[in-house]
Design an enzyme around this catalytic site. Structure first.
Site, PDB file in Angstrom:
ATOM      1  N   GLY A  83      40.873  29.690  32.034  1.00 11.00           N
ATOM      2  CA  GLY A  83      39.448  29.342  32.239  1.00 11.00           C
ATOM      3  C   GLY A  83      38.853  29.446  30.957  1.00 11.00           C
ATOM      4  O   GLY A  83      38.784  28.600  30.406  1.00 11.00           O
ATOM      5  N   GLY A  84      38.270  30.576  30.586  1.00  8.22           N
ATOM      6  CA  GLY A  84      37.217  30.722  29.309  1.00  8.22           C
ATOM      7  C   GLY A  84      37.869  30.171  28.114  1.00  8.22           C
ATOM      8  O   GLY A  84      37.234  29.313  27.310  1.00  8.22           O
ATOM      9  N   HIS A 126      40.808  28.421  44.348  1.00  9.93           N
ATOM     10  CA  HIS A 126      40.549  29.402  43.372  1.00  9.93           C
ATOM     11  C   HIS A 126      39.846  30.562  44.027  1.00  9.93           C
ATOM     12  O   HIS A 126      38.938  30.541  44.967  1.00  9.93           O
ATOM     13  CB  HIS A 126      39.596  28.905  42.245  1.00  9.93           C
ATOM     14  CG  HIS A 126      39.545  29.425  40.940  1.00  9.93           C
ATOM     15  ND1 HIS A 126      38.708  30.700  41.137  1.00  9.93           N
ATOM     16  CD2 HIS A 126      40.136  29.308  40.008  1.00  9.93           C
ATOM     17  CE1 HIS A 126      38.813  31.267  39.744  1.00  9.93           C
ATOM     18  NE2 HIS A 126      39.650  30.261  39.223  1.00  9.93           N
ATOM     19  N   TRP A 163      37.590  24.476  33.467  1.00  9.80           N
ATOM     20  CA  TRP A 163      36.131  24.625  32.946  1.00  9.80           C
ATOM     21  C   TRP A 163      35.084  25.230  34.016  1.00  9.80           C
ATOM     22  O   TRP A 163      34.019  25.608  33.286  1.00  9.80           O
ATOM     23  CB  TRP A 163      35.501  23.530  32.295  1.00  9.80           C
ATOM     24  CG  TRP A 163      36.423  22.921  30.862  1.00  9.80           C
ATOM     25  CD1 TRP A 163      37.443  23.524  30.514  1.00  9.80           C
ATOM     26  CD2 TRP A 163      35.978  21.820  30.372  1.00  9.80           C
ATOM     27  NE1 TRP A 163      37.632  22.642  29.351  1.00  9.80           N
ATOM     28  CE2 TRP A 163      36.978  21.686  29.338  1.00  9.80           C
ATOM     29  CE3 TRP A 163      34.778  20.890  30.197  1.00  9.80           C
ATOM     30  CZ2 TRP A 163      36.688  20.891  28.126  1.00  9.80           C
ATOM     31  CZ3 TRP A 163      34.815  19.833  29.413  1.00  9.80           C
ATOM     32  CH2 TRP A 163      35.636  19.856  28.343  1.00  9.80           C
ATOM     33  N   LYS A 164      35.517  25.570  35.111  1.00 12.96           N
ATOM     34  CA  LYS A 164      34.554  25.827  35.984  1.00 12.96           C
ATOM     35  C   LYS A 164      33.108  25.259  35.968  1.00 12.96           C
ATOM     36  O   LYS A 164      33.199  24.175  35.558  1.00 12.96           O
ATOM     37  CB  LYS A 164      34.247  27.481  35.848  1.00 12.96           C
ATOM     38  CG  LYS A 164      35.791  28.320  35.694  1.00 12.96           C
ATOM     39  CD  LYS A 164      35.596  29.578  35.889  1.00 12.96           C
ATOM     40  CE  LYS A 164      36.863  30.291  35.649  1.00 12.96           C
ATOM     41  NZ  LYS A 164      36.948  31.673  36.053  1.00 12.96           N
ATOM     42  N   GLY A 170      38.753  36.441  33.781  1.00  9.45           N
ATOM     43  CA  GLY A 170      37.437  36.504  33.327  1.00  9.45           C
ATOM     44  C   GLY A 170      37.309  37.973  32.820  1.00  9.45           C
ATOM     45  O   GLY A 170      36.039  38.356  32.387  1.00  9.45           O
TER      46      GLY A 170
HETATM   47  C1  PEP Z   1      40.484  30.960  36.088  1.00 11.15           C
HETATM   48  O1  PEP Z   1      39.228  30.933  36.248  1.00 11.15           O
HETATM   49  O2  PEP Z   1      41.213  30.352  36.651  1.00 11.15           O
HETATM   50  C2  PEP Z   1      40.823  31.888  34.966  1.00 11.15           C
HETATM   51  C3  PEP Z   1      42.160  32.221  34.698  1.00 11.15           C
HETATM   52  O3  PEP Z   1      39.874  32.100  34.162  1.00 11.15           O
HETATM   53  P1  PEP Z   1      40.004  33.157  32.610  1.00 11.15           P
HETATM   54  O4  PEP Z   1      41.170  32.541  32.028  1.00 11.15           O
HETATM   55  O5  PEP Z   1      38.848  32.968  32.077  1.00 11.15           O
HETATM   56  O6  PEP Z   1      40.391  34.635  33.094  1.00 11.15           O
END
Ligand code: PEP
Length: 246
Positions: free
Chosen positions: A227-228, A90, A10-11, A166
């Site tokens: 992530g998103g 990360h 979720w960052k 992202g």
């Molecule tokens: C992440 O930050 O680990 C990631 C994979 O982000 P996203 O899926 O949004 O690209």
């Protein structure tokens, strides 16, 4: 046989109201056929670990167990409030905090010593890929960031090309397969076939409901770090479905 893993990062997103997304996800997946791990911001971790049926992880930890490190959180503390895993290395942390592989390795070791599964991230920049240095970069990050005492239970590798995080850009399936195969071979060489074949390798970088199924068909892709698309149950749920069907 490696159990597949859908991990959500979720960052720095989510106030307490965001936990309703976990309720919705749990309703949609009462008995998932794959492991599901959610890594919320540390402020939500204890509540999520209490309320949520899925495993909960953190997004970073300090390399020391305790001490004068204002603002930091140790792996032991994460474990104490119910975390089962922690993401280390990360690319956002490698870049923003100048975390090199030796720091990442120390954090991964601290996590494993505290009884957490360490998800060690690695990935190349676009310039490194264009210069055809991807495998050198990954080989270096793997050698430098992964501690010696790896087991199939205490280590997960996440391959996350920086340029795919992202951005909506995703490597070709052949590119993903090449890197995952390379990581698998290096793990087997370093830790032996048993551990090397047991450690899960996740792909991360713009995994979405509409591309997850094809990515999960790639050999040695044992799941995803998302992530998103992990923030909304409506997006993460079809990714879990795709992994269950892979
Ligand atoms: C992440 O930050 O680990 C990631 C994979 O982000 P996203 O899926 O949004 O690209």
């Amino acid at each position: 046989m490696r159990r597949k893993l859908a991990a959500g990062n979720w960052k720095m997103n989510g106030l307490s109201g965001q936990l309703t997304e976990l309720e919705a996800l749990a309703e949609a997946h009462p008995k998932p056929a794959v492991d599901v791990l959610i890594c919320p911001p540390v402020t939500l971790l204890a509540t999520a670990a209490r309320q949520c049926p899925f495993d909960i992880g953190a997004q970073d930890c300090h390399a020391n167990a305790s001490g004068a490190h204002t603002g930091d959180v140790s792996a032991e503390m994460l474990r104490d409030v119910g975390a089962k895993a922690v993401i280390v290395g990360h690319s956002e942390r490698r870049e923003s905090y100048d975390e090199h592989s030796d720091i990442v390795r120390a954090k991964a070791r601290a996590a494993q010593q505290a009884g957490l599964m360490a998800i060690v991230c690695m990935g190349e920049s676009l310039a490194q890929r264009e210069a055809q240095n991807t495998l050198d970069i990954i080989g270096g990050q793997l050698a430098g960031s992964v501690p010696d005492n790896a087991t199939a239970e205490n280590l997960v590798i996440a391959y996350e090309p920086i340029w795919a995080i992202g951005t909506g850009l995703v490597p070709s399936l052949a590119q993903i397969g090449e890197v995952h195969g390379f990581i698998r071979a290096r793990l087997e060489r370093r830790f032996g076939a048993g551990v090397g074949r047991g450690v899960r390798i996740l792909y991360g970088g713009s995994v979405k409901p509409d591309n997850a199924a094809e990515i999960f068909q790639v050999p040695d892709v044992d799941g995803a770090l998302v992530g998103g698309a992990s923030l909304k149950a409506a997006d993460f749920s079809p990714i879990i479905n795709a992994l269950e069907g892979a």
